[in-house]
Design a protein around this motif. Sequence first.
Motif, mmCIF file in Angstrom:
data_model
loop_
_atom_site.group_PDB
_atom_site.id
_atom_site.type_symbol
_atom_site.label_atom_id
_atom_site.label_comp_id
_atom_site.label_asym_id
_atom_site.label_seq_id
_atom_site.Cartn_x
_atom_site.Cartn_y
_atom_site.Cartn_z
ATOM 1 N N ASN A 298 0.805 -1.221 0.000
ATOM 2 C CA ASN A 298 0.000 0.000 0.000
ATOM 3 C C ASN A 298 0.839 1.271 0.000
ATOM 4 O O ASN A 298 0.338 2.335 -0.361
ATOM 5 C CB ASN A 298 -0.928 0.023 1.225
ATOM 6 C CG ASN A 298 -1.943 -1.107 1.203
ATOM 7 O OD1 ASN A 298 -2.462 -1.460 0.155
ATOM 8 N ND2 ASN A 298 -2.216 -1.689 2.355
ATOM 9 N N THR A 299 2.093 1.182 0.412
ATOM 10 C CA THR A 299 2.936 2.381 0.477
ATOM 11 C C THR A 299 4.004 2.403 -0.605
ATOM 12 O O THR A 299 4.360 3.476 -1.103
ATOM 13 C CB THR A 299 3.622 2.480 1.847
ATOM 14 O OG1 THR A 299 4.525 1.374 2.028
ATOM 15 C CG2 THR A 299 2.595 2.473 2.984
ATOM 16 N N THR B 81 -1.657 1.342 -4.195
ATOM 17 C CA THR B 81 -1.754 2.797 -4.164
ATOM 18 C C THR B 81 -0.641 3.344 -3.276
ATOM 19 O O THR B 81 -0.037 2.603 -2.497
ATOM 20 C CB THR B 81 -3.110 3.267 -3.584
ATOM 21 O OG1 THR B 81 -3.254 2.755 -2.248
ATOM 22 C CG2 THR B 81 -4.266 2.801 -4.445
ATOM 23 N N MET B 82 -0.377 4.632 -3.415
ATOM 24 C CA MET B 82 0.578 5.278 -2.520
ATOM 25 C C MET B 82 0.177 6.729 -2.355
ATOM 26 O O MET B 82 -0.439 7.334 -3.251
ATOM 27 C CB MET B 82 2.006 5.164 -3.061
ATOM 28 C CG MET B 82 2.245 5.909 -4.355
ATOM 29 S SD MET B 82 3.947 5.751 -4.922
ATOM 30 C CE MET B 82 3.958 6.911 -6.308
ATOM 31 N N ILE B 83 0.504 7.295 -1.209
ATOM 32 C CA ILE B 83 0.207 8.692 -0.923
ATOM 33 C C ILE B 83 1.508 9.479 -0.957
ATOM 34 O O ILE B 83 2.491 9.093 -0.331
ATOM 35 C CB ILE B 83 -0.474 8.851 0.453
ATOM 36 C CG1 ILE B 83 -1.810 8.105 0.471
ATOM 37 C CG2 ILE B 83 -0.682 10.315 0.781
ATOM 38 C CD1 ILE B 83 -2.509 8.138 1.812
ATOM 39 N N THR B 84 1.503 10.571 -1.709
ATOM 40 C CA THR B 84 2.683 11.423 -1.793
ATOM 41 C C THR B 84 2.237 12.870 -1.937
ATOM 42 O O THR B 84 1.029 13.144 -2.074
ATOM 43 C CB THR B 84 3.580 11.012 -2.975
ATOM 44 O OG1 THR B 84 4.798 11.748 -2.936
ATOM 45 C CG2 THR B 84 2.878 11.245 -4.310
ATOM 46 N N THR B 85 3.169 13.804 -1.915
ATOM 47 C CA THR B 85 2.830 15.224 -2.006
ATOM 48 C C THR B 85 3.600 15.879 -3.135
ATOM 49 O O THR B 85 4.695 15.452 -3.495
ATOM 50 C CB THR B 85 3.142 15.960 -0.689
ATOM 51 O OG1 THR B 85 4.554 15.904 -0.432
ATOM 52 C CG2 THR B 85 2.383 15.352 0.482
ATOM 53 N N VAL C 253 -1.746 13.750 -2.538
ATOM 54 C CA VAL C 253 -2.565 12.992 -3.479
ATOM 55 C C VAL C 253 -2.364 11.497 -3.258
ATOM 56 O O VAL C 253 -1.315 11.056 -2.785
ATOM 57 C CB VAL C 253 -2.221 13.339 -4.947
ATOM 58 C CG1 VAL C 253 -2.458 14.814 -5.225
ATOM 59 C CG2 VAL C 253 -0.787 12.960 -5.284
ATOM 60 N N VAL C 254 -3.390 10.741 -3.603
ATOM 61 C CA VAL C 254 -3.306 9.283 -3.625
ATOM 62 C C VAL C 254 -3.044 8.872 -5.062
ATOM 63 O O VAL C 254 -3.837 9.176 -5.959
ATOM 64 C CB VAL C 254 -4.600 8.630 -3.106
ATOM 65 C CG1 VAL C 254 -4.486 7.107 -3.176
ATOM 66 C CG2 VAL C 254 -4.899 9.085 -1.686
ATOM 67 N N VAL C 255 -1.913 8.210 -5.294
ATOM 68 C CA VAL C 255 -1.528 7.780 -6.637
ATOM 69 C C VAL C 255 -1.874 6.303 -6.789
ATOM 70 O O VAL C 255 -1.373 5.458 -6.050
ATOM 71 C CB VAL C 255 -0.025 7.992 -6.889
ATOM 72 C CG1 VAL C 255 0.349 7.535 -8.301
ATOM 73 C CG2 VAL C 255 0.348 9.461 -6.698
ATOM 74 N N ILE D 39 -7.197 13.572 -4.934
ATOM 75 C CA ILE D 39 -6.723 14.606 -4.016
ATOM 76 C C ILE D 39 -7.018 14.160 -2.593
ATOM 77 O O ILE D 39 -8.163 13.881 -2.240
ATOM 78 C CB ILE D 39 -7.383 15.966 -4.295
ATOM 79 C CG1 ILE D 39 -7.200 16.346 -5.764
ATOM 80 C CG2 ILE D 39 -6.788 17.030 -3.386
ATOM 81 C CD1 ILE D 39 -5.766 16.419 -6.206
ATOM 82 N N ASN D 40 -5.967 14.109 -1.779
ATOM 83 C CA ASN D 40 -6.116 13.622 -0.411
ATOM 84 C C ASN D 40 -6.309 14.769 0.565
ATOM 85 O O ASN D 40 -7.184 14.732 1.415
ATOM 86 C CB ASN D 40 -4.886 12.791 -0.025
ATOM 87 C CG ASN D 40 -5.124 11.929 1.190
ATOM 88 O OD1 ASN D 40 -6.213 11.370 1.345
ATOM 89 N ND2 ASN D 40 -4.140 11.824 2.050
ATOM 90 N N SER D 41 -5.483 15.792 0.460
ATOM 91 C CA SER D 41 -5.627 16.991 1.287
ATOM 92 C C SER D 41 -5.050 18.178 0.535
ATOM 93 O O SER D 41 -4.087 18.044 -0.222
ATOM 94 C CB SER D 41 -4.922 16.830 2.641
ATOM 95 O OG SER D 41 -3.523 16.708 2.462
#
Length: 412
Positions: A170-171, A260-264, A277-279, A308-310
């Motif tokens: 997931n990461t 999926t992965m979350i990055t900025t 964002v969640v990619v 878009i996550n935040s």
Amino acid sequence: MKKYGWPIGMLVLVLFLTGCSERQELEKQAFVAVIGLDKGEKEHQIEVTFQISNPQVNTTQSAEAQNEEPSNIVTITAVDLLSAKELVQTSLSREITFSHLRTIIVGEKLAKEDLFRHVIGSAIIDPEMRREAIMIVSKEPAQDFIHANKPTMETRPHKYYEFMEDNWKNTGFVPISNLNVFFQRTEGELFLAGYATAQKDPEYEKNDDTYLAGEVPQSGGDPVEMIGSAVMQKGRMVGTLNGEETRLSLLLRRKNLLKTMITTFPDPLNEDYRISVVVGQGPKTKVKVNTDRSPPEVDVVVPIVLKINSNIALEDYTVSKQRQEALKKMVKTKMEQASGELIEKIQEEYKGEPFVWYATARKNFRTTGDFERYDWGEQFKKADVHVSFEVTIESFGEQLRPPTLNKREKDE
């Protein structure tokens, strides 16, 4: 028939009874959950650390084992893993078994030696060695890492590593690396193993996922960190990749296990802030390799889907297509720039690539011998590589009655 009935009956009975000849009682076995491998003080010797699970902890018999440790850790010095398996029986009453082995920790010092390839290659002869066991390289000696790894929320060592492996999907911070893939890529291809440490030296000026194990600015929590990967070539560690580089290495593969992965990224409308964002993966990554020219040419198209996550800057991307295009262009530019830097690093420092592009290049040759003579690792060092990201925005986060795009553009 009566003449042969008795012999036939005895033969059938013997066949059924022979299945119980090697039966082992569970209470007589010691289940190894983790193995640690380190370089010994003398030449051609290794130190093998066995972390043996206590089957009574966290079970219905836990009341009887309140004062017992969740695992027993024993270190043996020997010439190979199987010899250590025999020697450890000198201090254990139960018979050692690898049937539940899920994790192998390799100290970085040993991983950088040719000796490691011989040690792990000879150990696979044991039928109990599971090729699905994950491989992790620790910055410090594996023995120290195993002793230091006392997670606060999970006392069972095999469950801890099982849950961590699920998190990696997931990461993308750590590659899914097991013995089976390691043995597949011991010729010339680059193999990525998970990288971990209990020695922390935080880096507070880095952003996002550009950390290596030990650099994450963390206080509290579990004593170890797992992020990044150890680059191994021909069975020996030759370098490291940080979390961002590991993620990109997975995305650039035609097939990968990353969900999926979350990055900025910098907010294109307000660069003082970053947007999270969640990619997620779109269709499979497209890889084309042209080996008919010199140098070879590699074209890679990576489709990704964003959510878009935040949005710290509180910019509204639902009101204008121009804003959405600006966001897509910024993500595309940053991803392609980071991929270019990673590929340049791989080409300069290593002979090979971790993206499994060699599998595509191999299809251009009639025989395996022709491909081996082509020497893909050497050819890749001078290859022309073109990477393009196709960005699609799926959602802009939770909104309360978001205005329709056409209506807002008409009002403006």
